[in-house]
Design a protein around this motif. Sequence first.
Motif, PDB file in Angstrom:
ATOM      1  N   UNK A   1       9.236  26.350   1.428  1.00 14.68           N
ATOM      2  CA  UNK A   1       9.343  27.496   0.523  1.00 14.68           C
ATOM      3  C   UNK A   1      10.312  27.216  -0.622  1.00 14.68           C
ATOM      4  N   UNK A   2      11.422  26.524  -0.322  1.00 11.85           N
ATOM      5  CA  UNK A   2      12.393  26.232  -1.375  1.00 11.85           C
ATOM      6  C   UNK A   2      11.802  25.297  -2.434  1.00 11.85           C
TER       7      UNK A   2
ATOM      8  N   UNK B   1      -2.534  15.745  -5.691  1.00 13.26           N
ATOM      9  CA  UNK B   1      -3.749  15.050  -6.152  1.00 13.26           C
ATOM     10  C   UNK B   1      -4.850  15.083  -5.084  1.00 13.26           C
ATOM     11  N   UNK B   2      -4.475  15.025  -3.810  1.00  7.46           N
ATOM     12  CA  UNK B   2      -5.482  15.121  -2.738  1.00  7.46           C
ATOM     13  C   UNK B   2      -6.112  16.506  -2.706  1.00  7.46           C
ATOM     14  N   UNK B   3      -5.317  17.529  -2.929  1.00 12.10           N
ATOM     15  CA  UNK B   3      -5.858  18.898  -2.931  1.00 12.10           C
ATOM     16  C   UNK B   3      -6.835  19.079  -4.088  1.00 12.10           C
ATOM     17  N   UNK B   4      -6.471  18.531  -5.254  1.00 16.64           N
ATOM     18  CA  UNK B   4      -7.383  18.631  -6.404  1.00 16.64           C
ATOM     19  C   UNK B   4      -8.692  17.924  -6.118  1.00 16.64           C
ATOM     20  N   UNK B   5      -8.597  16.761  -5.472  1.00 17.10           N
ATOM     21  CA  UNK B   5      -9.813  15.991  -5.196  1.00 17.10           C
ATOM     22  C   UNK B   5     -10.702  16.688  -4.173  1.00 17.10           C
TER      23      UNK B   5
ATOM     24  N   UNK C   1       0.727  25.750   0.547  1.00 17.56           N
ATOM     25  CA  UNK C   1       1.717  26.228   1.508  1.00 17.56           C
ATOM     26  C   UNK C   1       1.465  25.709   2.916  1.00 17.56           C
ATOM     27  N   UNK C   2       0.226  25.287   3.205  1.00 15.96           N
ATOM     28  CA  UNK C   2      -0.068  24.763   4.542  1.00 15.96           C
ATOM     29  C   UNK C   2       0.204  23.261   4.642  1.00 15.96           C
TER      30      UNK C   2
END
Length: 298
Positions: A286-287, A263-267, A279-280
């Motif tokens: 990765x799993x 949700x933070x990435x979307x915001x 990925x960062x």
Amino acid sequence: MNRNDRRVLIAALVVGVIVLTGIFFLGEPLSNSPIRGEETKSRERRNIPYAVTPSQQPETFYFDPNTADSTQLLRLGLQPWQVRNIYKYRAKGGVYRKKEDFARLYGLTVKDYRRLEPYIQISSDYLPAATLFKGRKEEKDGNSRSNGNYGSNKSNENNDNLRYPVKIRENEHIVLNTADTAQLQRVPGIGKYYAKEIVHYGKWLGGYVNVDQLDEIDQFPKEAKKFLIIQHSNPHKLNVNKLTLQQLRRHPYINYYQAKAITDYRRLHGKIEDIRQLRFSSDFAEKDFQRLTPYLEY
């Protein structure tokens, strides 16, 4: 100090030196004295660890609690004192007539019983004597059928199959995502508990995409996986761009911190096109991406 006093003092010093020298060369070691020796031995005993029986991985195999010997019971993971209790119970004429009777074993945990329950097989010799008259009952049912009453016998047969499901053979398989609890109980090694757990966890996931996901169920019998297959997997998808934090975290593969990272990435960055855009983030490995990918849509 006069001459007499000096002589007395010197004599006292000489006597003291002689006494100390005698104690030093002739006295017994402190550890040999009765009191000191016992204290030393007591300390040594406290420092010596108790002998520990090497831990053995519990095995699972079919057994009859009425006839299993101590070696078999110990291999199943039971404690020696539990084995002694079983022997005492049988020596007093006690009989295990059904699987649930074994659950009354003192010290047996729910987890242990659920692990052993699919492998308990009670010999017919220990069933209630009333079963000897089953033939008469079948004869009655045959007479009922001759009179046109077919429903009761068929119902009894179905009830027997529900209580004691017939296990499938080595070359037979059951489709994991479409099987109900009754079908799953036909798999060797799976009883009522694991059948319910399989169905429950499948609904929580949104459908299985790999049989190895069953390993995520606590203490799941691995030997049962070879009887289960996946066909036409179509898991329920989660839209990572529309669901709220609370809705995302309901999935077993997404924890609170991962849902918050989404949700933070979307915001901050807008719509997510691929979950690997995170990925960062320190909350994803990765799993996590590998097992989440079949359940996500954008």
